[in-house]
Design a protein around this motif. Structure first.
Motif, short mmCIF file in Angstrom:
data_model
loop_
_atom_site.label_atom_id
_atom_site.label_comp_id
_atom_site.label_asym_id
_atom_site.label_seq_id
_atom_site.Cartn_x
_atom_site.Cartn_y
_atom_site.Cartn_z
N VAL A 119 6.79 -1.87 4.50
CA VAL A 119 6.01 -0.95 5.33
C VAL A 119 4.60 -1.47 5.63
N ASP A 120 4.21 -2.61 5.07
CA ASP A 120 2.88 -3.14 5.42
C ASP A 120 2.97 -4.10 6.61
N PRO B 276 8.80 1.18 -0.24
CA PRO B 276 9.83 2.23 -0.34
C PRO B 276 11.25 1.73 -0.06
N PHE C 218 0.85 -1.19 0.00
CA PHE C 218 0.00 0.00 0.00
C PHE C 218 0.89 1.24 0.00
N ASP C 219 0.47 2.26 -0.69
CA ASP C 219 1.13 3.56 -0.58
C ASP C 219 1.05 4.01 0.89
N THR C 220 2.15 4.60 1.40
CA THR C 220 2.14 4.97 2.83
C THR C 220 1.16 6.10 3.14
N GLU C 221 0.69 6.82 2.13
CA GLU C 221 -0.30 7.87 2.39
C GLU C 221 -1.73 7.32 2.41
N GLU C 222 -1.88 6.01 2.18
CA GLU C 222 -3.22 5.42 2.17
C GLU C 222 -3.73 5.20 3.60
N LYS C 223 -5.02 5.43 3.78
CA LYS C 223 -5.67 5.04 5.03
C LYS C 223 -5.93 3.53 4.95
#
Lengths: 266, 331
Positions: free
Chosen positions: A119-120, A36, A12-17
């Motif tokens: 990051v997930d 990333p 997931f993109d880190t800016e995603e909720k």
């Protein structure tokens, strides 16, 4: 010539909720990116290839949507991509590492690169488990990586290996410099480099580069999970608290008072 | 249910880390009344009082590997020491801190011993039965999962610093104090040569273990702008952190970054100064116990997670706060 394998995960993109549903994390309309930290690993692999010659093979384990991450990797300069199909593969670092090691072993890379963690799921476990299975030494959290012969790197020890990696690594804020013989695993910390964006010609070229999918039956693995998720839940909600009014001096005094009496942290 | 648990009692700069006691506390709970807790101490010049401290807090046997090859952190040497302890103890579970060293060793031990690895554990649900739930964050804390081990294989667990209750001397209870013994450790051929260590973090508490974190964002405006934050952190006995915006702008080192990329912190007190509160930053700090936000922008998302908010200029408020803390502390 260096044969470099980069482990990569689509996240997931880190800016995603993140929305938790009874079926799991809601993936509808989510934006997916290359993890990333894996982007730093990929960029480093491509730079080493450009400097020393060789090839970069990206390997991932994921469902079909992960092809998009592999195409992006090919577009920025990887030569070949392999996706281990996640179908039938349990969500468990031991099983995933087993499958990835089976795919990477016959490739016999000189250098294995990966991100420090994804990051997930955030475990930072799979790449190191792959290294253990392949019998490779490793250096984690690289901030700088140089590859060369013992003489080129100024290593005084007897040259047991043709090539070495000289790694400046982040050790909880300290910087440690280590040398290790190739083949080896190096994991990337933030700050290793500045990843490039895919160019239009790169994207066009990527369409013709080899991308193959491997499934578990081809690897002859049973994929036994060692761990299993038994629940998924959102974090405890945090209500917005008090706004402290007044002049800066009054605010500071009031805040310290509240920290003593209410929050009891002073 | 009684189990045999092995704890990697990590040292840093010649001292036992607090997370070693937190892992020991978890080990005592997992072991059960009739179980056994072993600890492994590895290093060069291991102090006898470290073994005694572990015994006093519930370690039944402390295995000591004291060898010059363990002076610097070479993974092969530490893996060999842990392997020797695994072979000697044959534990049901190995517990380590989810620290730079712990997270470096745990996956390799897991792969070598056919064990599962559950990482970055923030809570353990231990019932009287066989089912043990390990709670851990996903997406740096935007969600959590409960995970369990499949039966029949050893467990490897890394626990996040600052989250589990540390073992106290009372936990040893009437257990009889425990014993210490030398581990059959033979240094392996070292592949990794540690050529130097630049101590950039000395004098600064490790972010993950700090009780208080004072963190700066884009609003800090420069590297020098971090000075008032550092003064406040010093007054509170805490560490300084930063948002990605501040790191990207070059105000500070990436080692200080808190967020989904960077470090996740869970201190008792988190003070966000000039940080707007991007989703990826909130993921890295919103599990802190008490959060203070200081920001000029009353609509900054950081106020949504803050227990106490001050709308104002951090360069005015922070020095006043430091002075007030020092005044209260001295009285």
């Amino acid at each position: 010539m260096l044969k470099i394998v980069v482990l990569l995960k689509q996240t997931f993109d880190t800016e995603e909720k993140i929305t938790v549903t009874p079926q799991g994390v809601d993936e509808r309309d989510a934006k997916f990116v290359i993890n990333p930290y894996d982007e730093y690993a990929l960029e480093e692999g491509i730079r080493l290839k450009e400097k020393l010659g060789g090839e970069v093979i990206v390997v991932t384990c994921g469902e079909e949507r992960a092809q998009e991450a592999l195409r992006t990797a090919l577009a920025v300069g990887a030569d070949e991509a392999v996706r281990v199909d996640a179908a039938g593969l349990p969500d468990d670092s031991f099983a995933i590492a087993e499958a990835l090691a089976a795919v990477i072993k016959p490739l016999a890379p000189d250098l294995l690169l990966a991100g420090l963690f994804a990051v997930d799921t955030g475990s930072g476990s799979v790449a190191l488990q792959v290294a253990e299975r392949l019998g490779l030494p490793h250096a984690s959290a690289a901030l700088k990586l140089t590859v060369g012969s013992a003489a080129e790197l100024g290593l005084t020890r007897p040259a047991e290996a043709q090539r070495y990696a000289l790694v400046e690594r982040d050790a909880e804020g300290d910087t440690e410099t280590v040398a290790l013989p190739l083949p080896a695993l190096v994991t990337a910390q933030q700050g290793l480099n500045e990843p490039r964006y895919p160019s239009l010609p790169g994207i066009m070229k990527a369409k013709r580069k080899p991308l193959r999918t491997v499934d578990l039956s081809e690897l002859g693995l049973s994929a036994a999970a060692r761990t299993v998720r038994t629940a998924l839940f959102p974090p405890p909600p945090r209500a917005a608290g008090k706004r402290i009014a007044g002049s800066p001096a009054e605010q500071a005094a009031e805040l310290v008072k509240l920290l003593q009496s209410e929050a009891k942290v002073l | 249910m009684s189990r045999t648990i092995l704890v990697f009692a990590e040292r840093r700069d010649g001292q036992l880390r607090r997370v070693a006691f937190e892992a020991l506390g978890a080990a005592r709970r997992l072991a059960g009344e009739d179980g056994a807790v072993h600890a492994v101490l590895a290093g060069s010049g291991v102090a006898a009082e470290d073994a005694a401290a572990l015994q006093a807090r519930g370690a039944d046997v402390v295995h000591i590997a004291d060898d010059p090859s363990l002076k610097d952190y070479a993974p092969e040497a530490y893996l060999a020491a842990l392997g020797a302890a695994m072979d000697a103890v044959r534990p049901d579970a190995l517990l380590l801190g989810h620290t730079g060293v712990g997270r470096d060793l745990a996956p390799r031990v897991a792969a070598a011993y056919g064990a599962g690895h559950i990482a970055d554990v923030t809570a353990i649900e231990a019932s009287s039965g066989d089912d043990i739930g390990f709670i851990r964050p996903l997406y740096a804390g935007k969600a959590f999962e409960r995970r369990s081990f499949a039966p029949g294989r050893p467990w490897v667990v890394t626990v996040r610093p600052n989250n589990l209750p540390p073992a106290e001397p009372a936990d040893a209870g009437a257990r009889g104090g425990g014993s210490a013994q030398a581990l059959a450790y033979a240094p392996p051929p070292l592949l990794t040569a540690v050529r130097g260590v630049l101590r950039r973090a000395s004098g600064q508490l490790d972010l993950a273990e700090a009780d208080v974190v004072v963190s700066g964002g884009r609003g800090v405006r420069s590297a020098a702008g971090f000075e008032p934050l550092r003064a406040l952190a010093d007054a509170l006995g805490g560490a300084v952190g930063a948002s990605r915006a501040a790191c990207d702008a070059g105000y500070c080192d990436y080692a200080l970054q808190i967020g989904q990329t960077g470090k996740v912190v869970t201190p008792q007190l988190y003070i966000a100064c000039g940080i707007s509160g991007a989703i990826q930053h909130l993921a890295g700090m919103s599990q802190s116990r008490t959060i203070i936000a200081i920001n000029k922008d009353p609509d900054a998302p950081i106020f949504g997670v803050a227990d106490y908010g001050i709308v104002g200029d951090l360069f005015e408020v922070v020095p006043l706060l430091t002075a007030e803390v020092l005044r209260v502390r001295s009285s």
